[in-house]
Motif scaffolding. Structure first.
Motif, PDB file in Angstrom:
ATOM      1  N   SER A   1       0.822  -1.209   0.000  1.00  0.00           N
ATOM      2  CA  SER A   1       0.000   0.000   0.000  1.00  0.00           C
ATOM      3  C   SER A   1       0.858   1.262   0.000  1.00  0.00           C
ATOM      4  O   SER A   1       0.368   2.367   0.216  1.00  0.00           O
ATOM      5  CB  SER A   1      -0.950  -0.007   1.200  1.00  0.00           C
ATOM      6  OG  SER A   1      -0.302  -0.441   2.378  1.00  0.00           O
TER       7      SER A   1
ATOM      8  N   GLU B   1      -4.663   5.159  -0.804  1.00  0.00           N
ATOM      9  CA  GLU B   1      -6.066   4.824  -0.569  1.00  0.00           C
ATOM     10  C   GLU B   1      -6.638   3.859  -1.605  1.00  0.00           C
ATOM     11  O   GLU B   1      -7.501   3.025  -1.282  1.00  0.00           O
ATOM     12  CB  GLU B   1      -6.903   6.102  -0.531  1.00  0.00           C
ATOM     13  CG  GLU B   1      -6.620   6.989   0.678  1.00  0.00           C
ATOM     14  CD  GLU B   1      -7.072   6.359   1.988  1.00  0.00           C
ATOM     15  OE1 GLU B   1      -8.075   5.612   1.982  1.00  0.00           O
ATOM     16  OE2 GLU B   1      -6.409   6.597   3.014  1.00  0.00           O
ATOM     17  N   ASP B   2      -6.178   3.959  -2.849  1.00  0.00           N
ATOM     18  CA  ASP B   2      -6.701   3.070  -3.891  1.00  0.00           C
ATOM     19  C   ASP B   2      -6.443   1.599  -3.586  1.00  0.00           C
ATOM     20  O   ASP B   2      -7.091   0.710  -4.156  1.00  0.00           O
ATOM     21  CB  ASP B   2      -6.082   3.421  -5.247  1.00  0.00           C
ATOM     22  CG  ASP B   2      -6.576   4.761  -5.793  1.00  0.00           C
ATOM     23  OD1 ASP B   2      -7.551   5.289  -5.226  1.00  0.00           O
ATOM     24  OD2 ASP B   2      -5.980   5.263  -6.764  1.00  0.00           O
ATOM     25  N   THR B   3      -5.500   1.348  -2.683  1.00  0.00           N
ATOM     26  CA  THR B   3      -5.172  -0.032  -2.334  1.00  0.00           C
ATOM     27  C   THR B   3      -6.361  -0.753  -1.719  1.00  0.00           C
ATOM     28  O   THR B   3      -6.476  -1.979  -1.830  1.00  0.00           O
ATOM     29  CB  THR B   3      -3.983  -0.049  -1.343  1.00  0.00           C
ATOM     30  OG1 THR B   3      -2.895   0.687  -1.888  1.00  0.00           O
ATOM     31  CG2 THR B   3      -3.530  -1.462  -1.060  1.00  0.00           C
ATOM     32  N   LEU B   4      -7.250  -0.012  -1.083  1.00  0.00           N
ATOM     33  CA  LEU B   4      -8.408  -0.637  -0.442  1.00  0.00           C
ATOM     34  C   LEU B   4      -9.245  -1.427  -1.446  1.00  0.00           C
ATOM     35  O   LEU B   4      -9.749  -2.510  -1.130  1.00  0.00           O
ATOM     36  CB  LEU B   4      -9.267   0.425   0.250  1.00  0.00           C
ATOM     37  CG  LEU B   4      -8.650   1.089   1.490  1.00  0.00           C
ATOM     38  CD1 LEU B   4      -9.498   2.275   1.928  1.00  0.00           C
ATOM     39  CD2 LEU B   4      -8.499   0.084   2.629  1.00  0.00           C
ATOM     40  N   ASP B   5      -9.377  -0.906  -2.657  1.00  0.00           N
ATOM     41  CA  ASP B   5     -10.133  -1.619  -3.689  1.00  0.00           C
ATOM     42  C   ASP B   5      -9.452  -2.935  -4.065  1.00  0.00           C
ATOM     43  O   ASP B   5     -10.113  -3.944  -4.315  1.00  0.00           O
ATOM     44  CB  ASP B   5     -10.292  -0.746  -4.937  1.00  0.00           C
ATOM     45  CG  ASP B   5     -11.223   0.436  -4.716  1.00  0.00           C
ATOM     46  OD1 ASP B   5     -12.108   0.335  -3.844  1.00  0.00           O
ATOM     47  OD2 ASP B   5     -11.060   1.462  -5.402  1.00  0.00           O
ATOM     48  N   LYS B   6      -8.127  -2.915  -4.086  1.00  0.00           N
ATOM     49  CA  LYS B   6      -7.384  -4.133  -4.424  1.00  0.00           C
ATOM     50  C   LYS B   6      -7.527  -5.180  -3.316  1.00  0.00           C
ATOM     51  O   LYS B   6      -7.641  -6.389  -3.590  1.00  0.00           O
ATOM     52  CB  LYS B   6      -5.906  -3.805  -4.652  1.00  0.00           C
ATOM     53  CG  LYS B   6      -5.118  -4.938  -5.290  1.00  0.00           C
ATOM     54  CD  LYS B   6      -3.642  -4.597  -5.405  1.00  0.00           C
ATOM     55  CE  LYS B   6      -3.431  -3.395  -6.305  1.00  0.00           C
ATOM     56  NZ  LYS B   6      -1.976  -3.121  -6.494  1.00  0.00           N
TER      57      LYS B   6
ATOM     58  N   ARG C   1     -10.121  -5.477  -1.353  1.00  0.00           N
ATOM     59  CA  ARG C   1     -11.488  -6.013  -1.503  1.00  0.00           C
ATOM     60  C   ARG C   1     -11.557  -7.033  -2.643  1.00  0.00           C
ATOM     61  O   ARG C   1     -12.218  -8.069  -2.522  1.00  0.00           O
ATOM     62  CB  ARG C   1     -12.471  -4.871  -1.758  1.00  0.00           C
ATOM     63  CG  ARG C   1     -12.631  -3.905  -0.585  1.00  0.00           C
ATOM     64  CD  ARG C   1     -13.726  -2.891  -0.845  1.00  0.00           C
ATOM     65  NE  ARG C   1     -13.718  -1.846   0.156  1.00  0.00           N
ATOM     66  CZ  ARG C   1     -13.193  -0.632  -0.015  1.00  0.00           C
ATOM     67  NH1 ARG C   1     -12.656  -0.308  -1.190  1.00  0.00           N
ATOM     68  NH2 ARG C   1     -13.217   0.250   0.954  1.00  0.00           N
ATOM     69  N   GLU C   2     -10.892  -6.721  -3.739  1.00  0.00           N
ATOM     70  CA  GLU C   2     -10.898  -7.636  -4.888  1.00  0.00           C
ATOM     71  C   GLU C   2     -10.241  -8.957  -4.534  1.00  0.00           C
ATOM     72  O   GLU C   2     -10.748 -10.040  -4.887  1.00  0.00           O
ATOM     73  CB  GLU C   2     -10.161  -6.974  -6.062  1.00  0.00           C
ATOM     74  CG  GLU C   2     -10.213  -7.789  -7.337  1.00  0.00           C
ATOM     75  CD  GLU C   2      -9.470  -7.141  -8.490  1.00  0.00           C
ATOM     76  OE1 GLU C   2      -9.462  -7.720  -9.597  1.00  0.00           O
ATOM     77  OE2 GLU C   2      -8.884  -6.048  -8.294  1.00  0.00           O
TER      78      GLU C   2
ATOM     79  N   GLU D   1     -12.552 -10.953  -2.154  1.00  0.00           N
ATOM     80  CA  GLU D   1     -13.692 -11.535  -2.865  1.00  0.00           C
ATOM     81  C   GLU D   1     -13.266 -12.763  -3.660  1.00  0.00           C
ATOM     82  O   GLU D   1     -13.958 -13.793  -3.649  1.00  0.00           O
ATOM     83  CB  GLU D   1     -14.311 -10.495  -3.794  1.00  0.00           C
ATOM     84  CG  GLU D   1     -15.535 -10.989  -4.535  1.00  0.00           C
ATOM     85  CD  GLU D   1     -16.176  -9.926  -5.420  1.00  0.00           C
ATOM     86  OE1 GLU D   1     -17.071 -10.288  -6.207  1.00  0.00           O
ATOM     87  OE2 GLU D   1     -15.766  -8.754  -5.335  1.00  0.00           O
TER      88      GLU D   1
ATOM     89  N   ARG E   1     -10.322   0.401   8.489  1.00  0.00           N
ATOM     90  CA  ARG E   1     -10.744   0.398   7.087  1.00  0.00           C
ATOM     91  C   ARG E   1     -10.022  -0.692   6.308  1.00  0.00           C
ATOM     92  O   ARG E   1     -10.601  -1.332   5.422  1.00  0.00           O
ATOM     93  CB  ARG E   1     -10.474   1.767   6.456  1.00  0.00           C
ATOM     94  CG  ARG E   1     -11.437   2.846   6.945  1.00  0.00           C
ATOM     95  CD  ARG E   1     -11.276   4.130   6.168  1.00  0.00           C
ATOM     96  NE  ARG E   1      -9.986   4.741   6.411  1.00  0.00           N
ATOM     97  CZ  ARG E   1      -9.129   5.102   5.463  1.00  0.00           C
ATOM     98  NH1 ARG E   1      -9.402   4.914   4.188  1.00  0.00           N
ATOM     99  NH2 ARG E   1      -7.980   5.671   5.772  1.00  0.00           N
TER     100      ARG E   1
ATOM    101  N   ALA F   1     -11.813  -3.987   4.659  1.00  0.00           N
ATOM    102  CA  ALA F   1     -11.662  -4.293   3.234  1.00  0.00           C
ATOM    103  C   ALA F   1     -11.314  -5.762   3.009  1.00  0.00           C
ATOM    104  O   ALA F   1     -11.509  -6.280   1.905  1.00  0.00           O
ATOM    105  CB  ALA F   1     -10.585  -3.402   2.616  1.00  0.00           C
TER     106      ALA F   1
END
Length: 215
Positions: A137, A149-154, A156-157, A160, A184, A188
């Motif tokens: 991150s 911050e964009d790391t949070l999406d990764k 989550r991916e 999942e 957070r 995630a």
């Protein structure tokens, strides 16, 4: 339970064994060992000799995070020094499949790390070959950077995908992890929080306990 993995990169190396004991007392679950070669990343840290010297200080699991161009040449050395987990980067220019196989052949668990600019898609095919994925991150090489911050999406991916495939892969997050963003990151999907300056600046035991309370 989310695990806390102090990165000794921010520890006081003049009393490293004491710092590790503080980590133990605070409730750390494992130790993160940042190995840099000055080529893959623009910094140099330490190698198997240092890891071997601190192995006698603790029974905590060691995760050797190899930020080096040719990890295949040194896996045996890091395992023999006492590393329990060997984490290598997807961005290396050699066969990642062969490196992961070599790690397992030497009896260690394997992790695969990805830099902030590397999409999770590039490691999907290896998720059944590793025990850990380390999501960077920050840009690797130096401690004290701010969390991207964009790391949070990764995260989550990755969460999942791992859950959908029923894989036994732990997600570790490394870089800019602080008490104020830990929840957070956990929400995630992180299983392991790697923290350096947030643990070793101030009272080590108290800092780890605070992370454990959040986790």
């Amino acid at each position: 339970m989310v695990k806390i993995s102090p990165s000794i990169l921010s520890a006081d190396f003049s009393r490293l064994c004491d710092e590790i004991k503080f980590c133990e007392k605070g409730g750390a679950d494992m130790l993160h060992l940042d190995v840099m070669d000055g080529h893959f990343v623009p910094n140099i840290t330490f190698g198997p000799v240092v890891i071997k010297s601190i192995r006698k200080c603790t029974k905590l699991p060691f995760d050797a995070h190899l930020m080096i161009e040719r990890p295949d040449k040194y896996i045996k050395d890091f395992v023999n020094a006492g590393s329990d987990i060997i984490t290598v980067h997807r961005e290396i220019k050699i066969s990642i499949k062969n490196v992961l196989r070599k790690i397992h052949n030497y009896g260690a668990e394997a992790g695969i790390a990805i830099n902030p600019e590397t999409p999770f898609e590039r490691v999907k095919d290896y998720m059944d070959r590793v025990e850990y994925i380390l999501i960077m991150s920050v840009h690797p090489g130096f401690s004290g950077q701010s969390f991207i911050e964009d790391t949070l999406d990764k995260i989550r991916e990755a969460r999942e995908y791992i859950d959908s495939e029923s894989l036994e892969v732990k997600i570790a997050v490394d870089g800019g992890v602080k008490q104020h963003n830990a929840k957070r990151i956990i929400d995630a999907g992180a299983d392991i929080l790697v923290a350096a300056s947030a643990i070793f600046r101030g009272n080590v035991e108290d800092n780890i306990r605070k992370f454990k309370e959040i986790a």
